[in-house]
Design a protein around this motif. Sequence first.
Motif, PDB file in Angstrom:
ATOM      1  N   ASP A 186      -8.892  51.002  13.059  1.00  0.00           N
ATOM      2  CA  ASP A 186     -10.031  51.196  13.951  1.00  0.00           C
ATOM      3  C   ASP A 186      -9.554  51.432  15.383  1.00  0.00           C
ATOM      4  OD1 ASP A 186     -11.960  50.811  11.980  1.00  0.00           O
ATOM      5  OD2 ASP A 186     -12.079  48.654  12.337  1.00  0.00           O
ATOM      6  N   ALA A 187     -10.314  52.229  16.111  1.00  0.00           N
ATOM      7  CA  ALA A 187     -10.142  52.326  17.562  1.00  0.00           C
ATOM      8  C   ALA A 187     -11.067  51.288  18.182  1.00  0.00           C
ATOM      9  CB  ALA A 187     -10.486  53.725  18.056  1.00  0.00           C
TER      10      ALA A 187
ATOM     11  N   VAL B 167     -17.176  59.079  15.523  1.00  0.00           N
ATOM     12  CA  VAL B 167     -17.516  59.160  16.941  1.00  0.00           C
ATOM     13  C   VAL B 167     -18.700  58.224  17.182  1.00  0.00           C
ATOM     14  CG1 VAL B 167     -18.272  60.630  18.842  1.00  0.00           C
ATOM     15  CG2 VAL B 167     -16.730  61.550  17.084  1.00  0.00           C
ATOM     16  N   LYS B 168     -18.515  57.261  18.059  1.00  0.00           N
ATOM     17  CA  LYS B 168     -19.593  56.321  18.365  1.00  0.00           C
ATOM     18  C   LYS B 168     -20.070  56.596  19.791  1.00  0.00           C
ATOM     19  CE  LYS B 168     -20.691  53.315  16.010  1.00  0.00           C
ATOM     20  NZ  LYS B 168     -20.108  52.032  15.601  1.00  0.00           N
ATOM     21  N   ARG B 169     -21.348  56.875  19.910  1.00  0.00           N
ATOM     22  CA  ARG B 169     -21.956  57.178  21.211  1.00  0.00           C
ATOM     23  C   ARG B 169     -22.855  56.015  21.621  1.00  0.00           C
ATOM     24  NH1 ARG B 169     -21.717  62.493  22.697  1.00  0.00           N
ATOM     25  NH2 ARG B 169     -23.711  62.348  23.796  1.00  0.00           N
TER      26      ARG B 169
ATOM     27  N   CYS C  29     -16.725  47.585  21.305  1.00  0.00           N
ATOM     28  CA  CYS C  29     -17.177  48.777  20.591  1.00  0.00           C
ATOM     29  C   CYS C  29     -16.050  49.219  19.663  1.00  0.00           C
ATOM     30  CB  CYS C  29     -17.526  49.898  21.561  1.00  0.00           C
ATOM     31  SG  CYS C  29     -18.736  49.444  22.831  1.00  0.00           S
ATOM     32  N   ILE C  30     -16.385  49.614  18.446  1.00  0.00           N
ATOM     33  CA  ILE C  30     -15.374  49.977  17.448  1.00  0.00           C
ATOM     34  C   ILE C  30     -15.752  51.281  16.752  1.00  0.00           C
ATOM     35  CG2 ILE C  30     -14.352  49.296  15.225  1.00  0.00           C
ATOM     36  CD1 ILE C  30     -14.439  46.433  16.100  1.00  0.00           C
TER      37      ILE C  30
ATOM     38  N   LYS D  89     -23.101  47.418  17.740  1.00  0.00           N
ATOM     39  CA  LYS D  89     -23.105  48.255  16.539  1.00  0.00           C
ATOM     40  C   LYS D  89     -23.550  49.673  16.896  1.00  0.00           C
ATOM     41  CE  LYS D  89     -24.646  46.412  12.748  1.00  0.00           C
ATOM     42  NZ  LYS D  89     -25.572  45.754  11.780  1.00  0.00           N
ATOM     43  N   ASP D  90     -24.590  49.770  17.698  1.00  0.00           N
ATOM     44  CA  ASP D  90     -25.038  51.036  18.280  1.00  0.00           C
ATOM     45  C   ASP D  90     -25.867  50.680  19.506  1.00  0.00           C
ATOM     46  OD1 ASP D  90     -27.814  50.559  17.412  1.00  0.00           O
ATOM     47  OD2 ASP D  90     -27.090  51.040  15.412  1.00  0.00           O
TER      48      ASP D  90
END
Length: 289
Positions: A234-235, A259-261, A252-253, A117-118
Motif C-alpha cells: 500500500d501507499a 487512485v484515492k481522491r 490515507c491509503i 476511507k473516502d
Amino acid sequence: INSLQYKIYIVYLYRLILLFNLLNLLFMKKFIFLFQSILVVTLLCFTACSNEEVVPQEGEVKPEPQEFLNITYKGNVFQNVPIAYDENGDFIFLDEEFSQIYSQELKDNTELSIFVKDSSSIILYENLQTAFDSEGITLIKEIPTTRIESNGDMTRAGYDDLATVVLYDDRDFKDRNLTFALTESEKSVEVTNLKDVNGFNDKCSSLVLTNNLPNDPNQTLKLGSFEYPCTNIDAVFIGYDDHGFSDRTITCIAAAAEVKRYSSLPGFNDKMSSFKFFFAQKGQYQPSF
C-alpha cells in the motif's frame, strides 16, 4: 364592655380569622399553580433540548452543516452525521448522540487518529498504533527515508513514479498544489515542517493519493531486504497536526493500481503541519514511529 358588645367583638374577630384563612388559601393555590406552571415549562424545554440535534444557547447562532460523514468508532457506525468546523478547523458535531461521545472520549485526545476511507467516511481511532493494528499495515523498518526540509529537497514527479501524493491548498483540489513521489530509489518521504516547503503549513485541505504499482501478484517490489508482491503493498500517507510528526494524525491509503481522491480532509482541513509518505506491507503492525 357589656355582654352584647363582647359578642359582637367575638363575631368580628371570627370573621377576620376566616377571611385571613381564605386569603391564605387563595395565595397558596396561586403559588402552587405558579410552581406547577414553571415545572411544566421546564419539562417542555428539557424535552425540546433532548432531541437529535444540538440546540444552541440563547444568543448563539447554530452553525450550518458543512458536510455529512459516516463515522465508525469502536465498531459502531454513525451514518450521515452533520458536521461543522470551528475557526481552528476542529470538529463540531451537530448530532447530539455523537457530540456527547466525542466530548467525553475524544475531544481532548491529542493522539486521535483519523483513518479516511473516502471523503464521506472516516474511522476514528484512539491513536495511530491502534489504527495500524486495525487496518493491518506493516511498516518496513529497512526502507531508507528521504527527509524534505526545503523546496530544493523536493522530489519531482516523473514517469517512473511508483506512487504520488498531491496536496492542495483548498478543498475540491483547488488553488496551489504540491506533488511528492515515491520512486525506486526513494520509497519513503518525510516532511518535518510544511512551513519550510512553499509555506504550505496548515494549508492542505484536499489531496490525491496514487499507487502506480500493478495489481499483479506475480510482479514484486523490493522493500528493505525482501521482495513483496505488488498486490501486498500500500501507499500510505500520514498527516500530523503539528510539525515534527506530533499531535493528531490523519491516514490515507491507496492499494496497488488505485487512485484515492479526498476532496476534503475531515477534521484536518488547514491543520496539517508535517507528514510521512511511504510504502507499507499489508499485515500485522510493527511499531517504528
